[in-house]
Write an enzyme that holds these catalytic residues in place. Sequence first.
Site, PDB file in Angstrom:
ATOM      1  N   HIS A   3      -7.678  -5.743   0.422  1.00 55.67           N
ATOM      2  CA  HIS A   3      -6.432  -4.983   0.557  1.00 55.67           C
ATOM      3  C   HIS A   3      -5.621  -5.506   1.746  1.00 55.67           C
ATOM      4  O   HIS A   3      -6.042  -5.375   2.897  1.00 55.67           O
ATOM      5  CB  HIS A   3      -6.846  -3.528   0.793  1.00 55.67           C
ATOM      6  CG  HIS A   3      -5.724  -2.557   0.811  1.00 55.67           C
ATOM      7  ND1 HIS A   3      -5.038  -2.202  -0.311  1.00 55.67           N
ATOM      8  CD2 HIS A   3      -5.177  -1.834   1.829  1.00 55.67           C
ATOM      9  CE1 HIS A   3      -4.124  -1.303   0.003  1.00 55.67           C
ATOM     10  NE2 HIS A   3      -4.188  -1.062   1.295  1.00 55.67           N
ATOM     11  N   SER A  39       0.829  -1.195   0.000  1.00 57.11           N
ATOM     12  CA  SER A  39       0.000   0.000   0.000  1.00 57.11           C
ATOM     13  C   SER A  39       0.872   1.258   0.000  1.00 57.11           C
ATOM     14  O   SER A  39       1.662   1.437  -0.922  1.00 57.11           O
ATOM     15  CB  SER A  39      -0.957  -0.064   1.190  1.00 57.11           C
ATOM     16  OG  SER A  39      -2.069   0.730   0.930  1.00 57.11           O
TER      17      SER A  39
HETATM   18  C1  GTR Z   1      -5.349   4.360   2.120  1.00 58.38           C
HETATM   19  C2  GTR Z   1      -4.824   5.221   1.014  1.00 58.38           C
HETATM   20  C3  GTR Z   1      -4.122   4.390   0.014  1.00 58.38           C
HETATM   21  C4  GTR Z   1      -3.192   3.362   0.639  1.00 58.38           C
HETATM   22  C5  GTR Z   1      -3.654   2.848   1.977  1.00 58.38           C
HETATM   23  C6  GTR Z   1      -2.597   2.188   2.854  1.00 58.38           C
HETATM   24  O1  GTR Z   1      -6.095   5.033   3.030  1.00 58.38           O
HETATM   25  O2  GTR Z   1      -5.905   5.903   0.426  1.00 58.38           O
HETATM   26  O3  GTR Z   1      -3.447   5.198  -0.931  1.00 58.38           O
HETATM   27  O4  GTR Z   1      -1.909   3.829   0.719  1.00 58.38           O
HETATM   28  O5  GTR Z   1      -4.229   3.807   2.754  1.00 58.38           O
HETATM   29  O6  GTR Z   1      -1.436   2.569   2.859  1.00 58.38           O
HETATM   30  O7  GTR Z   1      -2.955   1.270   3.589  1.00 58.38           O
END
Ligand code: GTR
Length: 404
Positions: A371, A227
């Site tokens: 995610h 991420s």
């Molecule tokens: C989210 C963000 C993403 C991603 C994520 C993370 O809130 O919008 O770009 O980076 O966090 O790092 O878990």
Amino acid sequence: MNDWTFTSFALGMAALGGSLLAGDVRLPDPLVTASGAKVVTAALWRDVRRPEILELFRTHVYGRRPIERPDSLAFQTIGSNQGAMGGAATRKQVRISYRGPGGQGAIDLVLFVPRQSKPAPCFLLICNRGATNIDPTRVVKSPFWPAEQIVARGYAAAAFLNADVDPDHHDGFTNGVHGIFDPPGLERPPDAWGTIAAWAWGASRVMDYLQTDPDIDPRRVAVIGHSRGGKTALWAGAEDQRFAFVISNNSGCGGAALARRRLPKAETVAAINRSFPHWFCQNYRRYGGHEDELPVDQHMLASLIAPRLLCIGSAAEDLWADPEGEFLCGLEASRVYALLGKEGLIGESWPPPDSPRHHGSIGYHLRSGKHNLTEYDWQQYMDFADRHFGRSASRTAPPVDPAK
Ligand code: GTR
């Protein structure tokens, strides 16, 4: 700017049954220089176009590091255990410290080296989650960093906390390495480094250490992040060609996802700058809602990794990160790999979940689920490394030549 609609999009779109990309997304061409010359040789790429693209990303997206390796950089062993993981590994904890005009800071590296295969190839995780995820005592064993499995497969497992380098909140760039190294008393220029660039700088300082450790093969170090850590791993690999393998896990907007797609359910440049005003340089904010005016798109970031190894991992339910856009990013970067004599991402259609593509120098997988960085993802990256990187240690292996 040299725009170019890549024909593989059209091919891909047919296979995907249509997408917002079809017909109307024009990407800047990584293989045409600013002066309009076609990049037809590896030398032209290395000497002209690659430096141009790197500068464009520094100026418009991540910002410019004010310093590379500080003279004050020092390594201190702060913990070790010869019989860690039931005797399978040696644990080392190394404090990587530095000083600048604004004070001092340190990264605490956690490293497990397999007892059996030294010097070992290494996976370096930029950890953007809490410290328990990289627990040196191994009381907590997080799937986010399955260090036992990494070691069992013959790789060294290294990790550091991104917050050691720069805390992940917007304080006007006074804490972390910004406060230490930014020229004091001056207004920050619009291309001053943001927090992602700071974390990537931290990964390079860890690499400085790894190069000195005789248990590590410095020619086979992979940098991996999830991420925001995945965005960082890509930028670290672009800025620092000592990383022989770069892994972007679910990196999304500002990472592997193409900015120009702007899918309704995916994060956009405007949204990311709103939520995380400290991650990028100030210039990047101009492109919120104006992505077509960016002189780059993220396939050009992936191109900067060429001809080294690159893995892009997506998750099927992670629509915020635009998994299909992450795939297309790798596909587009493959033209640069081809110029440099490597096959990039093989196969033009977006693969179904849990069907990894590992044959080319760019690997891709779409994991079913949400995610996250999971043990399944790690297995894919280690399988890819086994295939391309060689797990048996050898100091006689030819050095990685970024020109090839
Ligand atoms: C989210 C963000 C993403 C991603 C994520 C993370 O809130 O919008 O770009 O980076 O966090 O790092 O878990």
